[in-house]
Design a protein around this motif. Structure first.
Motif, mmCIF file in Angstrom:
data_model
loop_
_atom_site.group_PDB
_atom_site.id
_atom_site.type_symbol
_atom_site.label_atom_id
_atom_site.label_comp_id
_atom_site.label_asym_id
_atom_site.label_seq_id
_atom_site.Cartn_x
_atom_site.Cartn_y
_atom_site.Cartn_z
ATOM 1 N N ASN A 41 0.824 -1.204 0.000
ATOM 2 C CA ASN A 41 0.000 0.000 0.000
ATOM 3 C C ASN A 41 0.862 1.259 0.000
ATOM 4 O O ASN A 41 1.895 1.307 0.683
ATOM 5 C CB ASN A 41 -0.910 0.033 1.226
ATOM 6 N N ARG A 98 -5.122 2.068 -0.751
ATOM 7 C CA ARG A 98 -4.738 1.223 -1.876
ATOM 8 C C ARG A 98 -4.340 2.129 -3.057
ATOM 9 O O ARG A 98 -4.832 3.255 -3.174
ATOM 10 C CB ARG A 98 -5.903 0.320 -2.287
ATOM 11 N N GLU A 100 -5.291 1.907 -6.023
ATOM 12 C CA GLU A 100 -6.454 2.173 -6.869
ATOM 13 C C GLU A 100 -7.518 3.004 -6.163
ATOM 14 O O GLU A 100 -8.549 3.353 -6.757
ATOM 15 C CB GLU A 100 -7.068 0.856 -7.363
ATOM 16 N N ASP A 101 -7.292 3.341 -4.905
ATOM 17 C CA ASP A 101 -8.245 4.152 -4.138
ATOM 18 C C ASP A 101 -8.226 5.594 -4.665
ATOM 19 O O ASP A 101 -7.154 6.142 -4.918
ATOM 20 C CB ASP A 101 -7.859 4.129 -2.653
ATOM 21 N N TRP A 104 -5.654 8.176 -3.276
ATOM 22 C CA TRP A 104 -4.273 8.252 -3.743
ATOM 23 C C TRP A 104 -4.118 9.295 -4.851
ATOM 24 O O TRP A 104 -3.015 9.836 -5.066
ATOM 25 C CB TRP A 104 -3.820 6.876 -4.228
#
Length: 208
Positions: A41, A98, A100-101, A104
């Motif tokens: 992460n 993550r 893909e969050d 981010w």
């Protein structure tokens, strides 16, 4: 600088995904799949400098709330007065997510507004106007994630790379959740095996 040097073993401390990128030798699909199956992460670190005295002298505070993305804040000046100018202190907030969050992909401004607003609401910042410095830093590799079945993938890379003369050392290379002390201990173990003798920390000369 242009002479070739014979290399018999390498100690890699870079993330496994980076190791795959720089490797100039064939890597089996099984090993590539194992590396891809190991989750790491990222983290956004928001640092705030505050022109005020820190009356609480906290070391760290953890947040479990789902709507506040910060999982931990720390206070560096609590550990040493040299970590902040006189009459000031600092807060470092960590947002772990993550890759893909959507978090981010936040802009610096979004991250700052979210952190400052949440810390004001939590009572850890009394006066937002006292913030005299702010900085946002992104760490692509921050935490290894022990998902179910990760041991199988980790075993593949931990066994295959040393067979190629590459020893893995560090959180993101050996893929283990260790802090600095654990990384130093593993580095000493590797050094002992490569040099043919054990390395003991208490036997090293002290430096002033």
């Amino acid at each position: 600088l242009h002479d070739a040097l014979p290399i018999y073993r390498i100690v890699s401390t870079i993330p496994l995904s980076r190791l795959l990128e720089v490797a100039d030798f064939p890597i089996p699909d099984q090993v590539r799949e194992a590396v891809e199956g190991l989750l790491v992460n990222p983290m956004i670190v928001v640092s705030l400098g505050i022109a005020a005295n820190d009356a609480e002298q906290l070391t760290a505070v953890y947040f479990p709330a789902a709507d506040f993305k910060v999982n931990r804040v720390s206070f560096p000046a609590t550990f040493s007065p040299h970590n902040a100018p006189a009459g000031c202190y600092s807060i470092q907030a960590e947002i772990t997510c993550r890759a893909e969050d959507p978090t981010w992909a936040w802009s610096d401004r979004q991250a700052l507004d979210h952190v400052i607003g949440g810390l004001v609401e939590a009572g850890l910042i009394c006066d937002p106007d006292a913030i005299v410095l702010s900085h946002v830093h992104r760490v692509e590799h921050a935490y290894v994630v022990y998902r179910r079945g990760y041991e199988r993938y980790a075993t593949v890379v931990r066994e295959w790379f040393p067979q190629q003369g590459i020893d893995l050392c560090g959180r993101f290379s050996y893929f283990e959740y260790v802090n600095v002390d654990g990384a130093v201990a593993r580095a000493m173990d590797i050094a002992g095996r490569l040099n043919g003798r054990e390395v003991h920390l208490d036997a090293m000369p002290a430096r002033v």
